[in-house]
Design an enzyme around this catalytic site. Structure first.
Site, short mmCIF file in Angstrom:
data_model
loop_
_atom_site.label_atom_id
_atom_site.label_comp_id
_atom_site.label_asym_id
_atom_site.label_seq_id
_atom_site.Cartn_x
_atom_site.Cartn_y
_atom_site.Cartn_z
N HIS A 57 0.85 -1.09 -0.20
CA HIS A 57 0.47 -0.76 -0.19
C HIS A 57 0.67 1.31 0.04
CE1 HIS A 57 -3.30 -2.66 1.94
NE2 HIS A 57 -3.82 -2.66 1.10
N HIS A 58 1.92 1.40 -0.07
CA HIS A 58 3.16 2.27 -0.32
C HIS A 58 2.60 3.29 -1.33
CE1 HIS A 58 4.67 0.69 -4.08
NE2 HIS A 58 5.32 1.50 -4.17
N LYS A 82 -2.07 -8.73 -6.67
CA LYS A 82 -3.32 -9.75 -7.71
C LYS A 82 -4.51 -10.65 -6.90
CE LYS A 82 -1.22 -11.58 -11.55
NZ LYS A 82 -0.65 -10.84 -12.54
N SER A 92 -2.18 -0.48 -19.01
CA SER A 92 -3.14 -0.35 -17.87
C SER A 92 -3.88 1.46 -16.74
CB SER A 92 -2.70 -1.32 -17.57
OG SER A 92 -3.63 -2.40 -17.87
#
Ligand code: NAD
Length: 472
Positions: free
Chosen positions: A65-66, A107, A363
């Site tokens: 979550h950096h 993922k 993306s």
């Protein structure tokens, strides 16, 4: 990345990380935090299939979550398990960091064999999986953004979007909750060729480095280089196309049924059409058959592109590989044993972790497009064309000469979405290549480009934590 009998896939990623971390000076606490998977969501949910209820096992892992959102594909496969999803999520963190895509790694996976289900059943499973993610806040434009992976594609992404929108009807940025969508559903042009084109840009940049080429005994540039491609799927086809179009000779192409060789070069589109018509790559006009497909990996060539499967070059065949550069287009085509052999032989391995990052880069462009609610190029295309026409008109008037008609068309052209996506991808791959090479040059102890890529990733993620003030 390779799984051996002695350690799991996630362990193997951790080992590569530890190997590279030795070349950094970060606090051990920061390194522990980077390695750890931040959130692991294992779920089981029921889906009615025919007259039965099946309990489906699935996962979503947010490795880091950096930066938010987390980003990473969703695969449908019977091989899906927690360790694999964790490893793939970790690799996404490092991949995004290397190519400066501001996401944490994620993922997902559903443990099913997609071939066993009808499209209707797959839709039910995908929609139910999405609602499970929504319930636990594991999907959303600012939290976690899935994409296609093994066994999934644009169709599944459209189902995910539709389910998300149904449950967030007034969320204006809802389209950015997933990428890899069809263009009609907010997808971006250029996604199909992104990975193969990214591989080409990365290798071209390496080939443009005179010092690297001198070490390998090669001339600078792509022109005239001989290339062997394994796998004529999405990635291999586009790699072959861009190498050929830029003056390289694709002398061999391998598929699972065999390989073909022509020292004058092959045209991938003709080979593709031949395979479609005849059901095999073999017996392609004016080329020589190689009955064993892996023989192509051992041909004399400048650049070898494995673009099919993992572990195809290992301790057994690596000593026979004669390529000067190996571009890992596939995920994990080399085993650690092969890596060691190539370091000793002085063969340059350009690592998968960044080389095949074209997909996630594009993306990122799709996510930005969804948040800005406007197609790339829409605002400036006409303005640019008008300005360019004016400039050409002035040049013609002042010089009294007409600009060549073909050149005029080229110069006047204002950028479309596809032009901007390709240009953004080129910039990304060129910069990432240069950054990794700088890291490698800065410490002669770093054994290979793969380790240098990890060092680059660790430095970026660690800096991000340090700058957040989490680790003063
Ligand atoms: P694909 O299924 O389109 O193509 C793979 C091709 O390899 C197929 O044509 C298949 O017949 C061929 N193949 C299978 N076994 C072979 C063998 N033993 N020898 C030679 N060829 C063989 O898949 P893809 O999307 O092109 O992906 C290829 C690799 O690139 C995979 O490792 C994938 O994880 C990786 N990758 C793909 C993307 C992407 O955007 N598609 C992104 C990153 C990484």
């Amino acid at each position: 990345m390779t799984v051996t009998e002695n350690y799991s896939f996630f362990d193997s990623v951790t080992r590569s990380f530890d190997k590279a971390a030795r070349f950094t000076s970060w606090d051990p606490g920061i390194l522990e935090q980077i390695k750890a998977c931040n959130s692991v969501y294992k779920m089981k949910f029921p889906v009615r299939i025919g007259n039965n209820v099946e309990v489906i096992e699935a996962y979503r892992v947010q490795h880091s979550h950096h930066k938010t959102p987390c980003k990473g594909g969703i695969r449908f496969s019977m091989e899906v398990n927690q360790d694999e999803v964790m490893a793939l999520a970790a690799l996404m963190t490092y991949k995004c960091a290397i190519v400066n895509v501001p996401f944490g790694g994620g993922k997902g996976g559903i443990k099913i064999d997609p071939k066993k289900y009808t499209a209707f059943e797959l839709e039910k499973i995908t929609r139910r999986y999405t609602s499970e993610l929504i319930k636990k806040n594991f999907i959303g434009p600012g939290t976690d953004v899935p994409a296609p992976d093994y066994g999934t594609g644009a169709r599944e992404m459209a189902w995910i979007l539709d389910t998300y929108v149904a449950m967030h009807p007034s969320e204006v940025d809802a389209a950015a909750c997933v990428t890899g969508k069809p263009v009609s559903q907010g997808g971006v042009r250029g996604r199909t060729e992104a990975t193969g084109l990214g591989v080409f840009y990365g290798i071209r940049e390496v080939c443009n480095m005179p010092d690297r080429m001198a070490k390998l005994g090669l001339n600078t540039g792509i022109e005239g280089k001989t290339v062997v491609v394994q796998g004529l799927g999405n990635v291999g086809y586009h790699c072959a196309k861009y190498f050929r179009e830029h003056g390289a000779k694709v002398i061999a192409i391998a598929e699972w049924e065999g390989a073909i060789y022509n020292c004058e070069g092959l045209n991938e589109e003709e080979v593709f059409q031949h395979r479609k018509a005849k059901g095999t790559i073999l017996n392609f006009p004016k080329s020589k058959n190689l009955a064993v497909n892996t023989d192509a990996l051992e041909l004399e060539c400048d650049i070898l592109i494995p673009a099919a499967l993992e572990n195809v070059i290992n301790g057994q065949n690596a000593p026979r590989v004669k390529a000067k550069i190996i571009g890992e287009a596939a995920n994990g085509p080399l085993t650690p044993e092969a890596d060691e052999i190539f370091i000793a032989k002085g063969i340059l391995v350009v690592p998968d972790m960044y080389l095949n990052a074209g997909g996630v880069t594009v993306s990122y462009f799709e996510w930005l497009k969804n948040l800005s609610h406007v197609r790339y190029g829409r605002l400036e295309k006409r303005f640019t064309e008008n300005m360019n026409k004016h400039i050409i008109g002035q040049i013609e008037e002042l010089t009294g000469k007409d600009v060549d008609a073909k050149e005029k068309l080229f110069i006047e052209h204002g950028a479309d979405e596809i032009d901007l996506v390709h240009s953004g991808l080129e910039e990304t791959m060129v910069n990432a290549t240069r950054e990794i090479m700088e890291v490698w040059k800065s410490n002669p102890e770093i054994p290979d480009m793969r380790t240098a890529a990890y060092v680059s990733a660790i430095n970026k993620v660690a800096t991000s934590y340090a700058e957040l003030g989490i680790f003063p």
